[in-house]
Design an enzyme around this catalytic site. Sequence first.
Site, short mmCIF file in Angstrom:
data_model
loop_
_atom_site.label_atom_id
_atom_site.label_comp_id
_atom_site.label_asym_id
_atom_site.label_seq_id
_atom_site.Cartn_x
_atom_site.Cartn_y
_atom_site.Cartn_z
N ASP A 415 0.82 -1.21 0.00
CA ASP A 415 0.00 0.00 0.00
C ASP A 415 0.86 1.26 0.00
OD1 ASP A 415 -2.66 1.29 0.41
OD2 ASP A 415 -1.72 1.95 2.28
N GLU A 470 1.01 -0.55 -5.16
CA GLU A 470 0.02 0.51 -5.38
C GLU A 470 0.81 1.80 -5.49
OE1 GLU A 470 -3.46 3.23 -3.59
OE2 GLU A 470 -1.80 2.51 -2.39
#
Length: 736
Positions: A415, A470
């Site tokens: 993330d 990401e």
Amino acid sequence: MNDRDLTIGLNPLDIDALVEARHPDPFSQLGLHHTDAGPVVRVLLPNAAGVTIIARDDGRTLGELTHIHHGLFTGHVSEAVPYRLRIDWHGTPQEIEDTYAFGNVLSDEALTRLSHGDPYAVLECLGSRPAMIDGVPGVRFAVWAPNARRVSVVGDFNSWDGRRHPMRLRHQAGVWELFVPRVAAGARYKYEMLTRDGHPLPLKADPCAMQTERPPATGSVVAHVDEVEQFPWTDHAWMQSRGGRQTAKSPISIYEVHAESWLRVAEEGHRGLTWTEMAERLIPYAKGMGFTHLEFMPVAEHPFGGSWGYQPLSQFAPSARFGKPEEFAAFVNRAHEAGLGIILDWVPAHFPNDAHGLVEFDGTPLYEHADPREGYHQDWNTMIYNLGRNEVSAFLVASGLAWLKRYHVDGLRVDAVASMLYRDYSRAAGEWVPNIYGGRENLESIAFLKRLNHEVRHMPDVHGAITIAEESTAWPGVTAPLDQGGLGFDFKWNMGWMHDTLHYMHEDPVYRRYHHHNMTFGMVYAYSERFVLPLSHDEVVHGKGSLLGKMPGDRWQKFANLRAYFGFMWTHPGKKLLFMGGEFGQLAEFNHDQSPHWHLLDDALHHGTQMLVRDLNRLYDSEPALHVLDSEPGGFEWLIGDDSGNSVFAFRRVDGAGRELVAVCNLTPVPRLGYRLGMPRGGRWSEVLNTDAAIYGGSNVGNGGLIHTEDVVSHGKPHSALLVLPPLATIVLRAD
């Protein structure tokens, strides 16, 4: 016997420090010690009425201890042999070994590895583990807190009294350790610490705990390590084959899920499902829908459910919201048996500032940067890991490896990579600290990400696992190999493609001709990285509405637009990701307190959308042309990329071995009859999918399942065909 005999070897300063739980080295005073007057045992047991020392082997009495000050007992024993304490808790007896009769828990070699930032040493040493020492069962505790003056382990087993079990500091690694006899798996615990100036900190949860209490409780729990690390896995076939299932040439279609809200039980207070229940419901659903992988928003324990897991504090522990760690292992095992891979969102960028967590863990900024320009994330009110510190980097790498190794997880979606790569991420001038060269690149984070990906590549126990970034910027080489200077990820989310195409689809078809490039621009950079096309939770939160809600037109046109868009996405180069609810055209945006609106499946248009996604997944999986050359320019060719006047797109997909498909998208509500398209091959083509089919809720306009080419030159091809292009639809043709 006089007072001097009783306190032999103890001075008043040591006595005061012990009973006030501020002694820096309790092992130097407590336990069995040899004195000129013979062996002496000293124990600190506040609130005990009396203590007798008995031999461990046969229970014979070795001596009676005398209470000298605030729970401190001392006395001579007849023999210096392994012993037990027989404690009188004011009428309630207890027999137990003395914690301070045991030597060092961790080896010097392990401590050296910890001090050098070895993630495998973190996995082996830190946290709590049931152990057998000298034939005595108990739990070994170890925690990194180099700047604390004193650390005690507290829990139900000692009435949460920090005086009972102060730990031993191993200076070379800044690690505090202790073996507590007769404690077992399932015990709740935390660490009680004094800062270097003697002030008490809030009780801290164990950063390396493998199990936690269920929130809102914040304690750590001693895990049944054997039941996790020696789980009876039956997924050998999957583990041996997954390396070939997760490559750039493989069909990868990911169903993104928020575990707590995928299917709430309304009759029981809208609780989320357990891992056992999800195994019964979610696995067959995702498999039946044709997805190849489940991706969970973070399941590492997190205090605030409204963070959806993106503010974790226990990086090694599956959230107790869903069950025990071994139940998570059983879920992964069931998924693998069903042929589904498991990807976890994993958060190494930041952590919340809850008092029981990592913030100022030992009274100093240990895990975070001291300077708020580096250590505070103003967007999320969180703390940023100091990845330039070897121990912090090793802690996080160990966490990533733990999910892959202990739980057989198949991939980590990392993330917020963009926030890690840039020191000025979301910061104005003067609010950030340049790197040593004066630049904005975060060199420590870059080194950390490379190290993570190196370990995932080379750790034998996790062979075939993948990492996905990401990353929302144009940082070069995110998926380039490490030896070529890249970050070494397997895939990267294609945020640009997602934003561009959703922007196009949001436009009224009347105006789409002016935004035609938004649908074609992705192919300009399609081979710069290995991409996943994400329609994730991020696109259906914070007032953005649902995917269906982004589509223009009346109700029928909204569904037709969404179906056509799905057709474009599933035939476009790139692996696929779709957030739960999107597969049936959820009307509302994501709400973590509610389930997707499953009742909508009683409506034909919602059910039709769901069937389309299922059929797209099956087509994508069965047709090598749609995935084998995803990351190679030879796998794609525009046939029509410039017909902005009609908002028509057509492209060819091939597998390099003779299989080829053509996808044609008509993104206006006007049917195109007799639309001539140059075809890459002459002969018969089957219409293998039409998003306007009646079974999906469409108008059933199409080509009757077959077309035949003509020897008419068009679009630079010697063969062409007259097609019927349904309104707001994508058709897929396969060369027979």
